[in-house]
Design an enzyme around this catalytic site. Sequence first.
Site, PDB file in Angstrom:
ATOM      1  CB  CYS A 199      -0.936   0.007   1.201  1.00 25.71           C
ATOM      2  SG  CYS A 199      -2.285  -1.128   0.963  1.00 25.71           S
TER       3      CYS A 199
HETATM    4  N1  CO8 Z   1     -20.519 -10.059   5.597  1.00 21.06           N
HETATM    5  C1  CO8 Z   1     -21.134 -10.121   6.795  1.00 21.06           C
HETATM    6  N2  CO8 Z   1     -20.490 -10.241   7.961  1.00 21.06           N
HETATM    7  C2  CO8 Z   1     -19.138 -10.294   7.905  1.00 21.06           C
HETATM    8  C3  CO8 Z   1     -18.424 -10.239   6.711  1.00 21.06           C
HETATM    9  C4  CO8 Z   1     -19.159 -10.119   5.508  1.00 21.06           C
HETATM   10  N3  CO8 Z   1     -18.575 -10.043   4.308  1.00 21.06           N
HETATM   11  N4  CO8 Z   1     -17.104 -10.305   6.979  1.00 21.06           N
HETATM   12  C5  CO8 Z   1     -16.984 -10.406   8.309  1.00 21.06           C
HETATM   13  N5  CO8 Z   1     -18.219 -10.424   8.886  1.00 21.06           N
HETATM   14  C6  CO8 Z   1     -18.551 -10.544  10.299  1.00 21.06           C
HETATM   15  C7  CO8 Z   1     -17.456 -11.225  11.077  1.00 21.06           C
HETATM   16  O1  CO8 Z   1     -17.590 -12.623  10.997  1.00 21.06           O
HETATM   17  C8  CO8 Z   1     -17.691 -10.696  12.470  1.00 21.06           C
HETATM   18  O2  CO8 Z   1     -18.702 -11.445  13.086  1.00 21.06           O
HETATM   19  P1  CO8 Z   1     -18.652 -11.781  14.679  1.00 21.06           P
HETATM   20  O3  CO8 Z   1     -18.655 -10.410  15.351  1.00 21.06           O
HETATM   21  O4  CO8 Z   1     -19.869 -12.582  14.871  1.00 21.06           O
HETATM   22  O5  CO8 Z   1     -17.347 -12.491  14.861  1.00 21.06           O
HETATM   23  C9  CO8 Z   1     -18.219  -9.280  12.246  1.00 21.06           C
HETATM   24  O6  CO8 Z   1     -18.689  -9.256  10.890  1.00 21.06           O
HETATM   25  C10 CO8 Z   1     -17.169  -8.207  12.409  1.00 21.06           C
HETATM   26  O7  CO8 Z   1     -15.966  -8.624  11.712  1.00 21.06           O
HETATM   27  P2  CO8 Z   1     -14.613  -7.863  11.796  1.00 21.06           P
HETATM   28  O8  CO8 Z   1     -14.292  -7.582  13.237  1.00 21.06           O
HETATM   29  O9  CO8 Z   1     -13.592  -8.556  10.957  1.00 21.06           O
HETATM   30  O10 CO8 Z   1     -15.043  -6.510  11.055  1.00 21.06           O
HETATM   31  P3  CO8 Z   1     -14.391  -5.082  11.113  1.00 21.06           P
HETATM   32  O11 CO8 Z   1     -15.417  -4.154  11.641  1.00 21.06           O
HETATM   33  O12 CO8 Z   1     -13.065  -5.082  11.750  1.00 21.06           O
HETATM   34  O13 CO8 Z   1     -14.179  -4.765   9.565  1.00 21.06           O
HETATM   35  C11 CO8 Z   1     -12.389  -4.738   7.948  1.00 21.06           C
HETATM   36  C12 CO8 Z   1     -13.348  -5.594   8.783  1.00 21.06           C
HETATM   37  C13 CO8 Z   1     -13.226  -3.950   6.954  1.00 21.06           C
HETATM   38  C14 CO8 Z   1     -11.433  -5.646   7.196  1.00 21.06           C
HETATM   39  C15 CO8 Z   1     -11.624  -3.777   8.873  1.00 21.06           C
HETATM   40  O14 CO8 Z   1     -11.051  -4.479   9.950  1.00 21.06           O
HETATM   41  C16 CO8 Z   1     -10.496  -3.048   8.163  1.00 21.06           C
HETATM   42  O15 CO8 Z   1     -10.659  -2.399   7.151  1.00 21.06           O
HETATM   43  N6  CO8 Z   1      -9.302  -3.073   8.706  1.00 21.06           N
HETATM   44  C17 CO8 Z   1      -8.151  -2.380   8.125  1.00 21.06           C
HETATM   45  C18 CO8 Z   1      -7.576  -3.241   7.114  1.00 21.06           C
HETATM   46  C19 CO8 Z   1      -6.564  -2.581   6.242  1.00 21.06           C
HETATM   47  O16 CO8 Z   1      -6.440  -1.405   6.103  1.00 21.06           O
HETATM   48  N7  CO8 Z   1      -5.810  -3.408   5.639  1.00 21.06           N
HETATM   49  C20 CO8 Z   1      -4.882  -2.999   4.694  1.00 21.06           C
HETATM   50  C21 CO8 Z   1      -5.014  -3.942   3.609  1.00 21.06           C
HETATM   51  S1  CO8 Z   1      -4.340  -3.473   2.116  1.00 21.06           S
HETATM   52  C22 CO8 Z   1      -2.637  -3.431   2.147  1.00 21.06           C
HETATM   53  O17 CO8 Z   1      -2.026  -3.111   3.069  1.00 21.06           O
HETATM   54  C23 CO8 Z   1      -1.841  -3.848   0.973  1.00 21.06           C
HETATM   55  C24 CO8 Z   1      -2.532  -4.807   0.175  1.00 21.06           C
HETATM   56  C25 CO8 Z   1      -1.967  -4.860  -1.162  1.00 21.06           C
HETATM   57  C26 CO8 Z   1      -2.963  -5.155  -2.227  1.00 21.06           C
HETATM   58  C27 CO8 Z   1      -3.634  -6.465  -2.102  1.00 21.06           C
HETATM   59  C28 CO8 Z   1      -4.475  -6.746  -3.302  1.00 21.06           C
HETATM   60  C29 CO8 Z   1      -5.200  -8.027  -3.274  1.00 21.06           C
END
Ligand code: CO8
Length: 380
Positions: free
Chosen positions: A157
Amino acid sequence: MTVPVVISGAGLWKPEHIITNAELVTAYNGYAEKFNTDHRTEIEAGETAALERSSEGFIEKASGIKQRYAYVKDGILDVERMRPRIPHRSEEELSHQAEIALNSARTAMDAAGKTGADIDMVIVSCAYTERSYPAIAIEVQHALEIDGFGFDMLVACSAATFALQRAVDAIAAGSARCVLVINPELTSPQVNYTDRDGHFIFGDVSTAVVLEAAETCTAAHSYEVLGSKARTLYSNNIRSNFGYLAYAEDTDPFGAENLFHQQGRKVFKEVCPMAAEHLQSQVAEVGLAVPDIKRWWLHQANINMNLLISRRLLGRDASAEEAPIVLDEFANTASAGSIIAFCLHHEDLVPGDCGVICSFGAGYSIGSLVLRKREARATG
Ligand code: CO8
């Protein structure tokens, strides 16, 4: 800076195909239903976990993403495939990544008023390159008839901001006159569309930026780079393991463990304070204070991250004008996010206004540049 270096042009190219959250969720849920039917016996025996349904409501609330662009849409929504079907190109054809790189590069060069003859260094910097060599940057250099040199670099990123810093340093040191930095972020081939936690996160796009010494700049909109700062800190929380060793390790190069995966919650908690602290110190290092910054072109991974970081910086919510959000339309486009925000939201600034481009993500890596808008030089 000893030699003032400026950003004199920026370019954005987006694919023609859009995938909405609704389309993606329908495909994922169809896949999950099929998986659960096909594995009913193991699921009933407690040997395999049933897949839960994805939801549009969750995606928009947790990430702010409403849609994403896809270089190739065909295949992604097919429950039998769940990945793009990208036509193979021969070695004699322009590569996919060079093609999208050129699309954004030409826009940036037009904005800067430059041709290939003016440029002498090309950096293609992104999360993945489609091959190891020859460098995509050298293919782009060839297509644009640039006499000089090019190389690829990968910093997930932060690839764009780290490459901009390389460009600034090269111009200041005299090893280049005018640099083209391109971020052809073709993320869709590495997305695991069968993973409920991450199937919605990424989109494809390409961005490009032209940098040069202030004395050669004739662009209508240009920005002096007041300073740049890069920082990395090792973390296992965001990984993409696909690599050339798979052939020798006898592992499945296409296994889920080799595609993008992350501990999203941990990333959120750890990266937000790091990014806010980084930005505060970077602004102070160039002799400015946070209130002096008119615009924050922040990395675009998650709207809640951006809200939290700008709140920490400003002590209040940032307005949409101060910290523009583009991830609702583009999703997370790896290193291109902050550059998309810059491309779409810089022309209204007036000479003297300052802004900051900042990325944060895998590595961990954080990169930033503080910019000040310049007077347009009268031409003719
Ligand atoms: N639909 C419905 N429910 C879902 C889904 C879904 N799709 N996914 C998860 N849930 C559920 C989970 O199971 C969980 O349920 P429970 O509470 O019962 O366990 C609940 O929703 C909450 O889950 P999370 O705690 O995981 O949800 P968050 O509120 O934390 O949101 C995110 C998840 C959106 C991923 C969030 O944590 C986030 O954005 N974090 C930051 C991530 C980030 O910035 N990462 C950087 C990645 S990119 C990078 O650095 C380089 C990548 C290079 C490119 C790659 C290309 C492929």
